[in-house]
Design a protein around this motif. Structure first.
Motif, mmCIF file in Angstrom:
data_model
loop_
_atom_site.group_PDB
_atom_site.id
_atom_site.type_symbol
_atom_site.label_atom_id
_atom_site.label_comp_id
_atom_site.label_asym_id
_atom_site.label_seq_id
_atom_site.Cartn_x
_atom_site.Cartn_y
_atom_site.Cartn_z
ATOM 1 N N ALA A 144 0.825 -1.203 0.000
ATOM 2 C CA ALA A 144 0.000 0.000 0.000
ATOM 3 C C ALA A 144 0.864 1.260 0.000
ATOM 4 O O ALA A 144 1.925 1.289 0.642
ATOM 5 N N PRO A 145 0.451 2.309 -0.717
ATOM 6 C CA PRO A 145 1.224 3.554 -0.756
ATOM 7 C C PRO A 145 1.484 4.144 0.627
ATOM 8 O O PRO A 145 2.485 4.838 0.824
ATOM 9 N N GLY A 146 0.626 3.847 1.583
ATOM 10 C CA GLY A 146 0.804 4.373 2.926
ATOM 11 C C GLY A 146 2.071 3.900 3.612
ATOM 12 O O GLY A 146 2.506 4.492 4.600
ATOM 13 N N HIS A 147 2.681 2.832 3.102
ATOM 14 C CA HIS A 147 3.937 2.337 3.687
ATOM 15 C C HIS A 147 5.137 3.161 3.254
ATOM 16 O O HIS A 147 6.268 2.884 3.676
ATOM 17 N N GLY A 148 4.917 4.157 2.398
ATOM 18 C CA GLY A 148 5.992 5.084 2.059
ATOM 19 C C GLY A 148 6.812 4.678 0.853
ATOM 20 O O GLY A 148 6.527 3.704 0.161
ATOM 21 N N ARG A 149 7.863 5.454 0.632
ATOM 22 C CA ARG A 149 8.716 5.254 -0.532
ATOM 23 C C ARG A 149 9.695 4.113 -0.313
ATOM 24 O O ARG A 149 9.962 3.704 0.828
ATOM 25 N N ARG A 246 0.108 3.171 -6.077
ATOM 26 C CA ARG A 246 1.574 3.249 -5.969
ATOM 27 C C ARG A 246 2.179 3.287 -7.367
ATOM 28 O O ARG A 246 1.790 2.522 -8.246
#
Length: 409
Positions: A144-149, A246
């Motif tokens: 998920a994009p919420g886990h960052g780069r 993402r």
């Protein structure tokens, strides 16, 4: 802007049912009736269906399926064990019921469009004499994009973190693309006096300095500005997946690029598969099927990792030019003094040519000559460095002895 990933998803949704139908028809066309010989036309139809069905890409990691290994003339059971995990990677250990301790070896698998299971054969060989761990990178479309780069710096941090989990006194081995991150992580740890600094570092067929004997892959990476790669190769994950939104470099794009480099070889392989199936040459057909089952299992890469790799490794040559930074500080391979270095290359490697991995030896000026070794394996290409007969019989014995020598020092 057209979302390439969405177009691919629509294509897969339309054609995968046809492949499923073809898969079901294989045993139908292959039926044998009592007293009636199987007709050649039916064999050919069954073969055509199977070949078509096997052109399907998958996006789930295959299993390592290493249930046992031969060690000292005995068969030893092997069990996979999760040692640690982040949203982007799981550290796997292949636990064995051995009679005594063996050198702990962390294998850094490539994050390059395939899963870590591409190194199944490598791991199985290493397990004969080592306590093996591997970085099992996750498919970016499932993060998920919420886990960052996740870029180059995060990659190096993961290697350091995994070495911490393996513990002090371990050894580090990187295959192909992660050789840059593995060398960088070792240098960073040496600069910091880290307690989990590896005793040895083995770099196999990796792009340490792609200015040396540039290959077609290297030339392609240098042929266009980084903005072109971002504009044409990066897509957003479709809504149906856990990583929806993402930005990734899709695995199917990388697979297409790799196949186009050797298109005739792949076309010939599927032509041969059809012929072997039609002629009931099961063993020869099985070799091709096994290879493509792994080859067509694709993983997406985080966009920032792919773009930073292209820019820093293939365009700017940041590490060999002394320009690579980690957390704001220059990475200095010359700081490595207590880690032995083994570099391995393949004579016919058309991805990482001879000399590109050897460059690490020139960068690590702090390592004593007695702690260095370089080997060029004759008559092998890129994959032959870590898989196949010459890996088993010629490369691995040198690697085993090198690790043993520096494990005891």
């Amino acid at each position: 802007m057209i979302n390439t990933y969405q177009l691919y998803q629509q294509y897969a949704d339309a054609t995968d049912p046809l492949r499923a139908w073809a898969r079901m028809m294989v045993p139908v066309f292959g039926l044998e009736w009592p007293g009636i010989p199987r007709h050649p036309v039916m064999r050919k139809l069954a073969s055509a269906c199977e070949v078509f069905a096997r052109t399907q890409l998958t996006h789930a990691r295959p299993g390592f399926d290493i249930g046992a290994v031969e060690e000292g003339g005995r068969t030893i059971a092997v069990h996979e064990e999760v040692v640690g995990a982040t949203p982007f990677c799981t550290l796997l250990r292949f636990r064995k019921a051995t009679s005594g301790p063996q050198p702990r070896l962390l294998v850094v698998a490539p994050m390059s469009g395939h899963f870590a299971t591409l190194l199944r054969g490598t791991v199985k060989t290493l397990l004969r004499d080592h306590d093996v761990y591997i970085t099992d990178w996750h498919n970016a479309r499932d993060v998920a994009p919420g886990h960052g780069r996740f870029g180059m710096e995060e990659y190096v941090s993961h290697v350091i973190g995994m070495l911490e989990l393996v513990g002090p006194g371990g050894h580090l081995l990187a295959v192909c693309q992660p050789t840059v991150a593995a060398l960088s992580a070792t240098a960073v740890m040496a600069q910091a006096g880290h307690r989990a600094l590896p005793r040895s570092l083995t770099l196999m067929a990796g792009p340490i300095d792609t200015r040396i004997n540039p290959t077609a892959v290297n030339e392609l990476a240098r042929s266009r500005p980084i903005e072109w790669f971002e504009r044409n190769l990066i897509s957003a994950v479709p809504a149906r997946h856990a990583g929806a939104g993402r930005r990734v470099y899709p695995g199917f794009v990388q697979l297409g690029a790799f196949m186009n480099m050797n298109l005739k070889r792949h076309v010939d392989a599927f032509r041969n598969l059809y012929q072997y199936l039609a002629e009931d040459e099961a063993d020869r057909a099985a070799q091709i099927k096994t290879f493509y089952e792994e080859y067509f299992a694709m993983a997406d890469l985080p966009a920032e990792f792919y773009l930073e790799t292209v820019r820093s490794v293939f365009q700017e040559h940041a590490l060999p030019r002394g320009m690579l930074r980690y957390q704001g500080r220059l990475v200095d391979p010359a700081a490595i003094r207590r880690t032995a270095l083994f570099t391995i290359e393949g004579e016919k490697d058309d991805i990482c040519a001879v000399g590109q991995t050897l460059a690490a030896q020139e960068l690590c000026t702090g390592i004593r000559p007695s702690m260095r070794l370089h080997h060029v394996q004759t008559a092998v290409g890129h994959y032959g460095v870590f898989n196949g007969r010459r890996w088993e019989n010629e490369i691995y014995p040198r690697l085993r002895d090198f690790i043993n020598m520096h494990h005891r020092m």
